[in-house]
Design a protein around this motif. Structure first.
Motif, PDB file in Angstrom:
ATOM      1  N   GLY A 272      61.526  23.407  89.113  1.00  0.00           N
ATOM      2  CA  GLY A 272      60.357  23.676  89.936  1.00  0.00           C
ATOM      3  C   GLY A 272      60.030  25.132  90.150  1.00  0.00           C
ATOM      4  O   GLY A 272      58.968  25.448  90.692  1.00  0.00           O
ATOM      5  N   LYS A 273      60.914  26.039  89.741  1.00  0.00           N
ATOM      6  CA  LYS A 273      60.655  27.464  89.945  1.00  0.00           C
ATOM      7  C   LYS A 273      59.620  27.965  88.944  1.00  0.00           C
ATOM      8  O   LYS A 273      59.695  27.651  87.751  1.00  0.00           O
ATOM      9  CB  LYS A 273      61.943  28.276  89.805  1.00  0.00           C
ATOM     10  CG  LYS A 273      61.752  29.773  90.042  1.00  0.00           C
ATOM     11  CD  LYS A 273      63.064  30.532  89.980  1.00  0.00           C
ATOM     12  CE  LYS A 273      62.851  32.017  90.243  1.00  0.00           C
ATOM     13  NZ  LYS A 273      64.114  32.778  90.222  1.00  0.00           N
ATOM     14  N   THR A 274      58.649  28.728  89.423  1.00  0.00           N
ATOM     15  CA  THR A 274      57.645  29.316  88.547  1.00  0.00           C
ATOM     16  C   THR A 274      58.303  30.367  87.657  1.00  0.00           C
ATOM     17  O   THR A 274      58.983  31.268  88.148  1.00  0.00           O
ATOM     18  CB  THR A 274      56.512  29.959  89.356  1.00  0.00           C
ATOM     19  OG1 THR A 274      55.909  28.966  90.190  1.00  0.00           O
ATOM     20  CG2 THR A 274      55.458  30.550  88.435  1.00  0.00           C
ATOM     21  N   VAL A 275      58.099  30.223  86.367  1.00  0.00           N
ATOM     22  CA  VAL A 275      58.738  31.125  85.401  1.00  0.00           C
ATOM     23  C   VAL A 275      57.715  32.158  84.939  1.00  0.00           C
ATOM     24  O   VAL A 275      56.621  31.808  84.487  1.00  0.00           O
ATOM     25  CB  VAL A 275      59.284  30.330  84.195  1.00  0.00           C
ATOM     26  CG1 VAL A 275      59.925  31.258  83.180  1.00  0.00           C
ATOM     27  CG2 VAL A 275      60.294  29.293  84.671  1.00  0.00           C
ATOM     28  N   SER A 276      58.061  33.430  85.047  1.00  0.00           N
ATOM     29  CA  SER A 276      57.154  34.504  84.642  1.00  0.00           C
ATOM     30  C   SER A 276      57.046  34.552  83.121  1.00  0.00           C
ATOM     31  O   SER A 276      57.881  34.020  82.389  1.00  0.00           O
ATOM     32  CB  SER A 276      57.657  35.848  85.166  1.00  0.00           C
ATOM     33  OG  SER A 276      58.868  36.209  84.504  1.00  0.00           O
ATOM     34  N   THR A 277      55.995  35.231  82.657  1.00  0.00           N
ATOM     35  CA  THR A 277      55.808  35.381  81.209  1.00  0.00           C
ATOM     36  C   THR A 277      56.988  36.094  80.544  1.00  0.00           C
ATOM     37  O   THR A 277      57.480  35.641  79.502  1.00  0.00           O
ATOM     38  CB  THR A 277      54.498  36.135  80.918  1.00  0.00           C
ATOM     39  OG1 THR A 277      53.401  35.369  81.433  1.00  0.00           O
ATOM     40  CG2 THR A 277      54.308  36.343  79.417  1.00  0.00           C
ATOM     41  N   PRO A 278      57.503  37.219  81.107  1.00  0.00           N
ATOM     42  CA  PRO A 278      58.668  37.846  80.474  1.00  0.00           C
ATOM     43  C   PRO A 278      59.878  36.919  80.412  1.00  0.00           C
ATOM     44  O   PRO A 278      60.634  36.949  79.439  1.00  0.00           O
ATOM     45  CB  PRO A 278      58.935  39.063  81.371  1.00  0.00           C
ATOM     46  CG  PRO A 278      57.633  39.370  82.000  1.00  0.00           C
ATOM     47  CD  PRO A 278      56.983  38.044  82.231  1.00  0.00           C
ATOM     48  N   THR A 279      60.072  36.098  81.449  1.00  0.00           N
ATOM     49  CA  THR A 279      61.208  35.167  81.437  1.00  0.00           C
ATOM     50  C   THR A 279      61.020  34.111  80.362  1.00  0.00           C
ATOM     51  O   THR A 279      61.968  33.764  79.643  1.00  0.00           O
ATOM     52  CB  THR A 279      61.383  34.506  82.813  1.00  0.00           C
ATOM     53  OG1 THR A 279      61.613  35.518  83.796  1.00  0.00           O
ATOM     54  CG2 THR A 279      62.562  33.544  82.807  1.00  0.00           C
ATOM     55  N   ARG A 280      59.795  33.607  80.226  1.00  0.00           N
ATOM     56  CA  ARG A 280      59.530  32.637  79.155  1.00  0.00           C
ATOM     57  C   ARG A 280      59.783  33.273  77.790  1.00  0.00           C
ATOM     58  O   ARG A 280      60.318  32.621  76.874  1.00  0.00           O
ATOM     59  CB  ARG A 280      58.094  32.123  79.244  1.00  0.00           C
ATOM     60  CG  ARG A 280      57.849  31.141  80.370  1.00  0.00           C
ATOM     61  CD  ARG A 280      56.558  30.359  80.157  1.00  0.00           C
ATOM     62  NE  ARG A 280      55.400  31.241  80.092  1.00  0.00           N
ATOM     63  CZ  ARG A 280      54.694  31.615  81.152  1.00  0.00           C
ATOM     64  NH1 ARG A 280      55.035  31.177  82.355  1.00  0.00           N
ATOM     65  NH2 ARG A 280      53.654  32.401  81.018  1.00  0.00           N
ATOM     66  N   ASN A 281      59.404  34.529  77.644  1.00  0.00           N
ATOM     67  CA  ASN A 281      59.645  35.215  76.367  1.00  0.00           C
ATOM     68  C   ASN A 281      61.135  35.378  76.103  1.00  0.00           C
ATOM     69  O   ASN A 281      61.586  35.252  74.957  1.00  0.00           O
ATOM     70  CB  ASN A 281      58.962  36.585  76.378  1.00  0.00           C
ATOM     71  CG  ASN A 281      57.442  36.477  76.350  1.00  0.00           C
ATOM     72  OD1 ASN A 281      56.886  35.469  75.916  1.00  0.00           O
ATOM     73  ND2 ASN A 281      56.768  37.514  76.816  1.00  0.00           N
ATOM     74  N   PHE A 282      61.911  35.670  77.165  1.00  0.00           N
ATOM     75  CA  PHE A 282      63.356  35.812  76.991  1.00  0.00           C
ATOM     76  C   PHE A 282      63.974  34.481  76.562  1.00  0.00           C
ATOM     77  O   PHE A 282      64.841  34.442  75.676  1.00  0.00           O
ATOM     78  CB  PHE A 282      64.001  36.295  78.289  1.00  0.00           C
ATOM     79  CG  PHE A 282      65.438  36.709  78.138  1.00  0.00           C
ATOM     80  CD1 PHE A 282      65.772  37.976  77.690  1.00  0.00           C
ATOM     81  CD2 PHE A 282      66.470  35.820  78.424  1.00  0.00           C
ATOM     82  CE1 PHE A 282      67.087  38.361  77.526  1.00  0.00           C
ATOM     83  CE2 PHE A 282      67.789  36.195  78.272  1.00  0.00           C
ATOM     84  CZ  PHE A 282      68.102  37.474  77.822  1.00  0.00           C
ATOM     85  N   ILE A 283      63.532  33.400  77.169  1.00  0.00           N
ATOM     86  CA  ILE A 283      64.035  32.076  76.793  1.00  0.00           C
ATOM     87  C   ILE A 283      63.676  31.777  75.344  1.00  0.00           C
ATOM     88  O   ILE A 283      64.490  31.237  74.582  1.00  0.00           O
ATOM     89  CB  ILE A 283      63.465  30.997  77.736  1.00  0.00           C
ATOM     90  CG1 ILE A 283      64.073  31.158  79.138  1.00  0.00           C
ATOM     91  CG2 ILE A 283      63.739  29.600  77.194  1.00  0.00           C
ATOM     92  CD1 ILE A 283      63.467  30.258  80.185  1.00  0.00           C
ATOM     93  N   SER A 284      62.471  32.137  74.937  1.00  0.00           N
ATOM     94  CA  SER A 284      62.049  31.906  73.550  1.00  0.00           C
ATOM     95  C   SER A 284      62.926  32.673  72.571  1.00  0.00           C
ATOM     96  O   SER A 284      63.320  32.147  71.515  1.00  0.00           O
ATOM     97  CB  SER A 284      60.581  32.319  73.382  1.00  0.00           C
ATOM     98  OG  SER A 284      60.161  32.157  72.042  1.00  0.00           O
ATOM     99  N   VAL A 285      63.272  33.915  72.910  1.00  0.00           N
ATOM    100  CA  VAL A 285      64.148  34.711  72.042  1.00  0.00           C
ATOM    101  C   VAL A 285      65.536  34.074  71.987  1.00  0.00           C
ATOM    102  O   VAL A 285      66.160  34.007  70.914  1.00  0.00           O
ATOM    103  CB  VAL A 285      64.226  36.167  72.535  1.00  0.00           C
ATOM    104  CG1 VAL A 285      65.311  36.938  71.775  1.00  0.00           C
ATOM    105  CG2 VAL A 285      62.886  36.862  72.357  1.00  0.00           C
ATOM    106  N   MET A 286      66.036  33.592  73.125  1.00  0.00           N
ATOM    107  CA  MET A 286      67.338  32.920  73.118  1.00  0.00           C
ATOM    108  C   MET A 286      67.326  31.710  72.198  1.00  0.00           C
ATOM    109  O   MET A 286      68.293  31.465  71.464  1.00  0.00           O
ATOM    110  CB  MET A 286      67.720  32.494  74.541  1.00  0.00           C
ATOM    111  CG  MET A 286      68.392  33.583  75.332  1.00  0.00           C
ATOM    112  SD  MET A 286      69.357  32.948  76.717  1.00  0.00           S
ATOM    113  CE  MET A 286      68.038  32.342  77.740  1.00  0.00           C
TER     114      MET A 286
END
Length: 297
Positions: A272-286
């Motif tokens: 439920g936590k809102t994920v910022s764009t940089p965090t989404r990008n970090f997850i994508s790189v992972m």
């Protein structure tokens, strides 16, 4: 009291002119005049001395301007500040001391190359501490092995977490078939600190078997543990991910997949936590770097 009224007043106070304020705000002069009059009526005070030109703030008007102007400027700059935050982060990550120097650093290297302006913050802790950081909202995500099911956390598996035995190159355990964990208990052990997950499951297995064991060195770094093993002080059990190809020239490595769990490791986030764009990008790189397809690249 509405923000549009405060904005009209603040602009007129700065420019000392209703007409110039109207032009800057893209409004009609009657609209700005109405905003200021409504503000004066609501506050029950006169904000401008309109006798002279340019108009002057009254004492009450000056006080209100001092209070309101930073507020209006802050609200007006909110879109650009939000956009900057969405561009630069920070991204707050937590992981365990075995994952940070080997697996996570591969992700960080790629991420910073793709997004050099993003700020990263990395925190270290035991598996339980790291999961608590996510649950409390102190970090955006964590990279850990085998989290228990939780109503508040989401887990996305990315890679396997296998344990290995690490010994000096000429150690007797390198020369005999490994048939039981009992063979490890008779040698001095060099392990990560209390509360680390691999040590926990190893000690639980020793206790279940009823065998005595001796931990002679406790460290917070698998890299340091490998150096002490190389010196011949003892043997260790740790994750395969902490063993680099060049380590094979200094220590022996034997899989313990038949004796200790092979867990799945991956990303943990708060439901439920809102994920910022940089965090989404970090997850994508992972996902790119640590998924099975990524690790083959």
């Amino acid at each position: 009291m509405e923000i549009r009224e405060l904005r009209s007043f603040s602009t007129a106070a700065r420019l000392r002119s209703i007409s110039r304020a109207a032009r800057e705000l893209g409004l009609g002069q009657p609209t700005v005049t109405t905003h200021i009059k409504k503000l004066e009526e609501e506050l029950g005070m006169t904000l401008f001395d309109r006798v002279k030109r340019p108009i002057q703030l009254t004492l009450a008007g000056q006080r209100l301007s001092d209070l309101v102007t930073p507020l209006v400027e802050g609200i007006d700059s909110l879109p650009s500040m939000t956009a900057l935050a969405e561009e630069r982060g920070p991204v707050q990550v937590a992981s365990t001391p075995d994952i940070i120097p080997h697996t996570l650093i591969r992700v960080v290297r790629v991420f910073l190359n793709r997004y050099p302006r993003v700020h990263l913050r990395i925190r270290s802790g035991t598996r339980a501490e790291v999961l608590q950081m996510v649950e409390s909202g102190d970090v955006d995500l964590a990279v850990v092995q085998h989290p228990e099911k939780s109503d508040s956390l989401e887990f996305q598996g990315l890679f396997l977490y296998e344990r290995v035995l690490i010994t000096p190159l000429d150690h007797p355990l390198m020369k005999e078939p490994l048939q039981s964990l009992d063979q490890l208990a008779g040698w001095p052990l060099i392990l990560m600190g209390r509360g680390t997950y691999t040590r926990q499951i190893l000690e639980e297995e020793f206790r279940r078997r009823g065998v005595d064991y001796d931990i002679i060195v406790e460290l917070d770094s698998m890299d340091m543990i490998k150096r002490y093993v190389e010196l011949g002080m003892g043997i260790s059990v740790g994750p395969r991910l902490s063993v680099e190809p060049e380590d094979s020239q200094r220590v022996g490595v034997i899989s313990l997949a038949n004796f200790l769990p092979v867990d799945q490791a991956g990303i943990v986030t708060l439901k439920g936590k809102t994920v910022s764009t940089p965090t989404r990008n970090f997850i994508s790189v992972m996902q790119d770097v640590l998924s099975p397809a990524g690790t083959r690249r």
